[in-house]
Design a protein around this motif. Sequence first.
Motif, PDB file in Angstrom:
ATOM      1  N   UNK A  72      36.493  59.023  77.720  1.00  0.00           N
ATOM      2  CA  UNK A  72      35.991  57.812  78.414  1.00  0.00           C
ATOM      3  C   UNK A  72      36.515  56.388  77.635  1.00  0.00           C
ATOM      4  N   UNK A  73      37.023  56.733  76.327  1.00  0.00           N
ATOM      5  CA  UNK A  73      37.430  55.507  75.478  1.00  0.00           C
ATOM      6  C   UNK A  73      37.436  55.679  74.039  1.00  0.00           C
ATOM      7  N   UNK A  74      37.446  54.618  73.268  1.00  0.00           N
ATOM      8  CA  UNK A  74      37.289  54.820  71.855  1.00  0.00           C
ATOM      9  C   UNK A  74      35.816  54.271  71.377  1.00  0.00           C
ATOM     10  N   UNK A  75      35.470  54.926  70.527  1.00  0.00           N
ATOM     11  CA  UNK A  75      34.105  54.359  69.968  1.00  0.00           C
ATOM     12  C   UNK A  75      34.250  54.355  68.421  1.00  0.00           C
ATOM     13  N   UNK A  76      33.412  53.353  68.115  1.00  0.00           N
ATOM     14  CA  UNK A  76      33.342  53.001  66.390  1.00  0.00           C
ATOM     15  C   UNK A  76      31.786  53.590  66.158  1.00  0.00           C
ATOM     16  N   UNK A  77      31.802  54.377  65.147  1.00  0.00           N
ATOM     17  CA  UNK A  77      30.531  54.943  64.823  1.00  0.00           C
ATOM     18  C   UNK A  77      30.195  54.381  63.372  1.00  0.00           C
ATOM     19  N   UNK A  78      29.202  53.713  63.221  1.00  0.00           N
ATOM     20  CA  UNK A  78      28.727  53.296  61.920  1.00  0.00           C
ATOM     21  C   UNK A  78      27.858  54.331  61.090  1.00  0.00           C
ATOM     22  N   UNK A  79      28.702  55.128  59.954  1.00  0.00           N
ATOM     23  CA  UNK A  79      27.943  56.099  59.320  1.00  0.00           C
ATOM     24  C   UNK A  79      26.602  55.821  58.929  1.00  0.00           C
ATOM     25  N   UNK A  80      26.297  54.663  58.185  1.00  0.00           N
ATOM     26  CA  UNK A  80      25.179  54.420  57.791  1.00  0.00           C
ATOM     27  C   UNK A  80      24.038  54.018  58.578  1.00  0.00           C
ATOM     28  N   UNK A  81      24.154  53.329  59.697  1.00  0.00           N
ATOM     29  CA  UNK A  81      23.187  52.996  60.572  1.00  0.00           C
ATOM     30  C   UNK A  81      22.995  53.787  61.807  1.00  0.00           C
TER      31      UNK A  81
END
Length: 371
Positions: free
Chosen positions: A324-333
């Motif tokens: 469904x698209x591209x996601x950015x995952x913040x590993x810390x938060x």
Amino acid sequence: MASPRSPPQLMADLVSEILLRLPPEDPACLIRASLVCKTWLRLIYDGAFLRRYRAFHRAPPLLAFLACSYGNSEPRFIPFTSPTPFKPPAFVCSSRSRVMDCRRGRALLFDMWADSEGALSVWDPITGDRQVLPKPDCFYISGAALLCASAAAGCDHLDCRGGPFLVVCLGLSRGATDAHVYSSDTRSWSWGAQASVQLGADSFGEMNSPVVIGDEVYFALDLTPRILKYSLGKDDLSLIGPPDQDGGSEFVLMRTEDGSLGLAAVRDSNLYLWSRKVNPEGVAGWVICRVINLQTLFSIHNSKTTSVIGFTEGVEVIFVRTYVGMFAVELKSGKVKKVAELDYYFSVLPIMSFYTPDCGRCNHRHRLADL
């Protein structure tokens, strides 16, 4: 009647301390502040203040990224923050180019059809500066990395954008892969490099950014999942196998917070993070340090089309391609942000830099009206 007294002006040191704390991930704040008055303008443009600003925040923010997909002939520029005054100058990669690396606010471009001059170039997407490199003596360039020339001397990388750089290039010649090193100081390749290794058909590097740890550069190889390490100090090439992934899922190399070589891959809707550690017997191996269930972060309609396609060092952001698209995952938060619609993206190369008012001045007048 006596005119009311104007409020006392803030002391210059106090103003400086306030401006110092404006968030670099929202560069419009600092740009707007520079328009308040001439005193603030002079302060924000002062070199000493800008050095303090970068030292105070340390890690440069993720401003944008170059995303490559099979549906487009050239990389797509995508801002990470919105609104943003950051807009790249007129020069963009040609349809024949691929982005080999992005580091310290500069991108390394490769035009596979160029003649001896112009095959490789270093481009600053903020200022528009572009330096064309001579082509190394090889049949084909299969991978390349852009490094700060002062990294070995302990550079903190706060003021090195625009400074001297090195390019480590993997060249394919006569069935072997050779390492070539370019210096912007001498404007030449080090032809004395003796590093060479026989790799066969899998000697082509992936388009994701290589990982640099000290004077060692790590390249992910295509076709068969292996990692090629080049040591600048030893002028040595060696191979590293990835962890067992039950079938060899696509993976992205990363640098962990403790400075080790890391690796990220998706398997069965889970994001696995590995780190390469040395045991008490002195043997290096892969250790799983974290597993994240992606289904708890966003819907995955088809786990077979879900893969990691990029990593941003410093801010610890993983880019994941889904159905469904591209996601950015913040590993810390653990925060998740959708950054692009559905497309078959295969690589993301982040543009990280402090976008202060002394950068790209010509862009500010055109962009402030949109903020």
